[in-house]
Enzyme design. Sequence first.
Site, PDB file in Angstrom:
ATOM      1  CD  GLN A 131      72.663  30.525  27.186  1.00 42.14           C
ATOM      2  OE1 GLN A 131      73.302  29.971  26.308  1.00 42.14           O
ATOM      3  NE2 GLN A 131      71.744  29.884  27.904  1.00 42.14           N
ATOM      4  CE  LYS A 147      74.896  36.252  23.688  1.00 40.82           C
ATOM      5  NZ  LYS A 147      73.422  36.169  23.529  1.00 40.82           N
ATOM      6  CE1 TYR A 253      81.305  49.328  18.156  1.00 44.42           C
ATOM      7  CE2 TYR A 253      79.538  50.358  19.394  1.00 44.42           C
ATOM      8  CZ  TYR A 253      80.791  50.419  18.822  1.00 44.42           C
ATOM      9  OH  TYR A 253      81.535  51.575  18.925  1.00 44.42           O
ATOM     10  CB  VAL A 255      73.572  49.268  23.120  1.00 47.68           C
ATOM     11  CG1 VAL A 255      72.760  50.547  22.989  1.00 47.68           C
ATOM     12  CG2 VAL A 255      73.151  48.243  22.063  1.00 47.68           C
ATOM     13  CG  ASP A 314      64.745  32.755  27.186  1.00 49.53           C
ATOM     14  OD1 ASP A 314      64.001  32.379  28.109  1.00 49.53           O
ATOM     15  OD2 ASP A 314      65.976  32.893  27.316  1.00 49.53           O
ATOM     16  CD  GLU A 319      67.903  43.846  28.439  1.00 52.76           C
ATOM     17  OE1 GLU A 319      68.210  42.973  29.272  1.00 52.76           O
ATOM     18  OE2 GLU A 319      67.373  43.568  27.340  1.00 52.76           O
TER      19      GLU A 319
END
EC number: 2.7.1.-
Length: 421
Positions: A131, A147, A253, A255, A314, A319
């Site tokens: 994306q 985004k 932000y 991480v 999706d 993570e």
Amino acid sequence: MNKRSVIIAGIVASLLGLALGANFYFMYYLSAEEGHLASVRALENMIRHKMRHLKPNYLNRNPRFFMFRNKLLKNYKAAPYENASVLWDIANWWPHENEVYPLYDSSMGQLLETLRREPITRVSNLGRGTQLKLLVRLSHQQKVIFKPQWYPREEVIDGMIYSGKDRHTAEVYAFYLGAVLDFRWTPIVVGRVVNLKKEIYAKGDPELQQTINIETDEDGREKYCLFGKCHYCNEEETVCGDERHNIEGVLIYIVPGTLAKRRSPWQRTYKDDKRAPWEDDMTYCKSLKNKMETIRLLDLIDASIFDYLIQNGDRHHYETREERVVLIDNGKAFGNPNKDHLDILAPLYQCCLLRKSTWDRLQVFSGGVLTEIIDRLSKQDALYPLITDKHKKGVERRLLVVYAVVEHCMDIEGDKMFKTL
């Protein structure tokens, strides 16, 4: 027929009825080793039954809600700040394992304002992923991800659960949902309107500028359109500014710390003619319980509830930070408000495990107040309202489904389904 024959015939008929009833019960439930249902369709039928008979406490407001509401509103209220650098340091110090920010901290309202107001100093393409994303530097070299908006709020995304591009406001909503449900595993996100000409193109590096088309009409008015750089990015699909060159987007932000990417055990095949094993095997979780640490499994079950509420189907990978699951990339949520993809909840209904703290927290926001509190928290955001009323109704409807699935699991496992890890 004498009296004795009538009694015998009655007994035989009763036994036959019991046998047929038991046979139907076991075919429907398919007690299959651990009492799991035979199929997703059987589960859906059971959920419908459960939802018709939900206890009043799931439908009414929990008296404990008001205490939580007041604390949340105070914690996330926008607050003035003086030194952005100090707030960046605080936010970078916050994360512990998968908790990105503390439950309550007086600096949160200031940090949100800092993200909304600090000037953009530099922009570049963030080429990884499928994306369009930009790497943005704010004051004191603080890095965040941008985004852009692709769709208006009311647009319905048809097709598969993972269809379409990211919905930008879903990232902001996910942040507030995580805060409310105490899944503080998402990045901190704010909505922001940026100027594509003055803040993106003018502050962009040469590579970024090459991915922005500038068109001039007959009256000499310029139009800036961004296509960026990513796996699916191309010049045919662009994000264009309005007459003032403004575009909506979100600042995410980043991480702090090292994140490890792992394949989800409930990954989809992304092929119309091929199903993943978990989609048909209702006992799929049995083998996972022997392979995966319980704390990781509980994290994934929490994540499935989170994703189900917003309809993010999706999460093919997830993570981890310090071996705990974090909820990164939540933009594929809120595609179709009229559809509820139950299979997102597969980790919950296949494993029938849940943290006791998660269950307690979910019950606090019964009776329609979950979307109410998120709506109030997000009123200060530049992109408010984040979602449509239809999507809000969808969230509340799905919360009832979660209650029903947990009730179903309690029928099977009792209180031993709840864990304190």
